[in-house]
Structures are given as structure tokens and as C-alpha cells.
Design an enzyme around this catalytic site. Structure first.
Site, mmCIF file in Angstrom:
data_model
loop_
_atom_site.group_PDB
_atom_site.id
_atom_site.type_symbol
_atom_site.label_atom_id
_atom_site.label_comp_id
_atom_site.label_asym_id
_atom_site.label_seq_id
_atom_site.Cartn_x
_atom_site.Cartn_y
_atom_site.Cartn_z
ATOM 1 N N GLU A 190 -10.042 -9.933 -7.622
ATOM 2 C CA GLU A 190 -9.011 -8.903 -7.486
ATOM 3 C C GLU A 190 -7.934 -9.044 -8.561
ATOM 4 O OE1 GLU A 190 -7.730 -9.120 -3.381
ATOM 5 O OE2 GLU A 190 -9.668 -8.426 -2.648
ATOM 6 N N THR B 233 -5.633 -7.555 10.489
ATOM 7 C CA THR B 233 -5.844 -6.220 9.913
ATOM 8 C C THR B 233 -5.324 -5.107 10.820
ATOM 9 O OG1 THR B 233 -7.822 -7.108 8.845
ATOM 10 C CG2 THR B 233 -7.624 -4.707 8.934
ATOM 11 N N ASN C 260 -1.619 -0.178 7.246
ATOM 12 C CA ASN C 260 -1.057 -1.476 7.641
ATOM 13 C C ASN C 260 -0.213 -2.111 6.537
ATOM 14 O OD1 ASN C 260 -3.147 -2.090 5.964
ATOM 15 N ND2 ASN C 260 -4.394 -3.135 7.504
ATOM 16 N N LYS D 206 0.834 -1.201 0.000
ATOM 17 C CA LYS D 206 0.000 0.000 0.000
ATOM 18 C C LYS D 206 0.878 1.264 0.000
ATOM 19 C CE LYS D 206 -4.020 -1.938 2.462
ATOM 20 N NZ LYS D 206 -4.704 -1.913 3.784
ATOM 21 N N HIS E 63 -1.934 -5.214 1.424
ATOM 22 C CA HIS E 63 -3.227 -5.864 1.195
ATOM 23 C C HIS E 63 -2.960 -7.250 0.643
ATOM 24 C CE1 HIS E 63 -7.269 -6.715 -0.355
ATOM 25 N NE2 HIS E 63 -6.641 -7.196 -1.415
#
Ligand code: IDP
Ligand code: MG
Length: 163
Positions: A140, A95, A126, A13, A129
Site C-alpha cells: 500500500e 471494521t 468507517n 476516507k 483505512h
């Protein structure tokens, strides 16, 4: 692809990219023997975020999540291996970084809590993903990559997986 193997989508991310953790994250997956079969750097917009995070769009934390995932480029990749979806989620950790055990990517490289993020109205940063299950992985991978960008090639690990 060998039918006994799975593919899963992973994103480093924007917070992970900005912190210089791309190599660290990819290195962990390479070391367990997963095969990188697709990879790209991309800066997504709100429209794309709403597709990727469709299940969260109506939730209170979504605006903060969209702001976070669009704040810079991500590195997207498809990893292939034995039970790779579950294995990668294990390596990623839970998470909430505060609850993610040491040794996991989120536990080792982040520390914030849901309580803190929600009080501030920001997304939980975090680092990474990873697809949660087979249905999400399929959706995805199709969203992030064209079929022609997913490669089949041999690695040294194939010798140990296939024989
Ligand atoms: P996951 O990334 O472990 O699959 P999800 O529940 O699917 O977790 O949430 C997607 C992302 O949204 C999380 O990784 C995190 O960045 C963010 N997020 C989840 N819950 C919250 C929250 O309560 N507040 C702020 N951000 C959240
Ligand atoms: Mg999820």
C-alpha cells in the site's frame, strides 16, 4: 529508517474528510508519538480503488466500497513507529463501526452496521483505512507514495524511542 520501526499506510476516507475529521484523526496518531513521514490529499478513481482494494474486487460489497472511496478526496499518510501496523489497527478499531469499541476512531466517530450497509448496498463508512499487516503495508505504501515523498526527519519522540 531504523530497522526496529515499522511504517503503515493510513487514509482518512472521504466520509472522514467530508465530516471535518482530518485533524481529529491525525491528532490521535501524533499524540501517541507516531511520526508522519508522508502525507497528501488525493481523489482516487475506480481503477486506483481496484488496486488498493484488490482483495475485495470480487466481493458482493465491492461496488458500494468503490463508490464510497471515490466519492471525494482522501488524506493519505504514512506513519512510522514501534509496531505501528498493529498499534494503528488497534486505535482504528474493528471494521464494523457498530462493533468497534468506544475509544477507537471507528467506535467514536461512526455507528453503522454491516447489516444496514448491505441492505442499502452501500460501503460501510468507517472514517479511516489502515494497513492490516506487514505485507499489505509494504504494498500500500508503494501504491500511494513515491519513495521520494517519504521523509526522514527527527522528532522529539525519537529521543524516547531510540535511547
Ligand atoms: P478494514 O478496512 O478494517 O481492513 P476490510 O475487510 O479490508 O476492512 O474492508 C475494506 C473496507 O470495505 C471496510 O473498511 C469498509 O469500508 C468496507 N466493507 C467491508 N465489509 C463490508 C460489507 O460487508 N459491506 C459494505 N462495506 C464493507
Ligand atoms: Mg482491509
Amino acid at each position: 529508517m531504523n530497522e526496529d520501526l515499522q511504517r503503515t499506510l493510513v487514509l482518512v476516507k472521504p466520509d472522514g474528510v467530508q465530516r471535518g475529521l482530518i485533524g481529529e484523526v491525525i491528532g490521535r496518531f501524533e499524540k501517541v508519538g507516531l511520526k508522519i513521514v508522508a502525507m497528501r490529499m488525493v481523489w482516487v478513481d475506480g481503477e486506483f480503488s481496484k488496486k488498493h482494494y484488490a482483495e475485495h474486487v470480487e466481493k458482493a460489497f465491492y461496488p458500494g466500497l468503490e463508490a464510497m472511496i471515490t466519492m471525494g478526496p482522501v488524506v493519505s499518510m504514512v506513519l512510522e513507529g514501534v509496531d505501528s501496523i498493529e498499534l494503528v489497527r488497534k486505535m482504528v478499531g474493528s471494521t464494523e463501526p457498530k462493533s468497534a469499541p468506544p475509544g477507537t476512531i471507528r467506535g467514536d466517530f461512526a455507528h453503522v452496521s454491516y447489516g444496514y450497509a448491505n441492505k442499502k448496498g452501500i460501503g460501510v463508512k468507517n472514517v479511516i483505512h489502515a494497513s492490516a499487516n506487514e505485507t499489505d503495508a509494504k504494498k500500500e505504501i508503494e501504491l500511494w507514495f513515491d519513495k521520494s515523498e517519504i521523509h526522514s526527519y527527527t522528532t522529539v519522540h525519537d529521543v524516547h524511542i531510540l535511547n
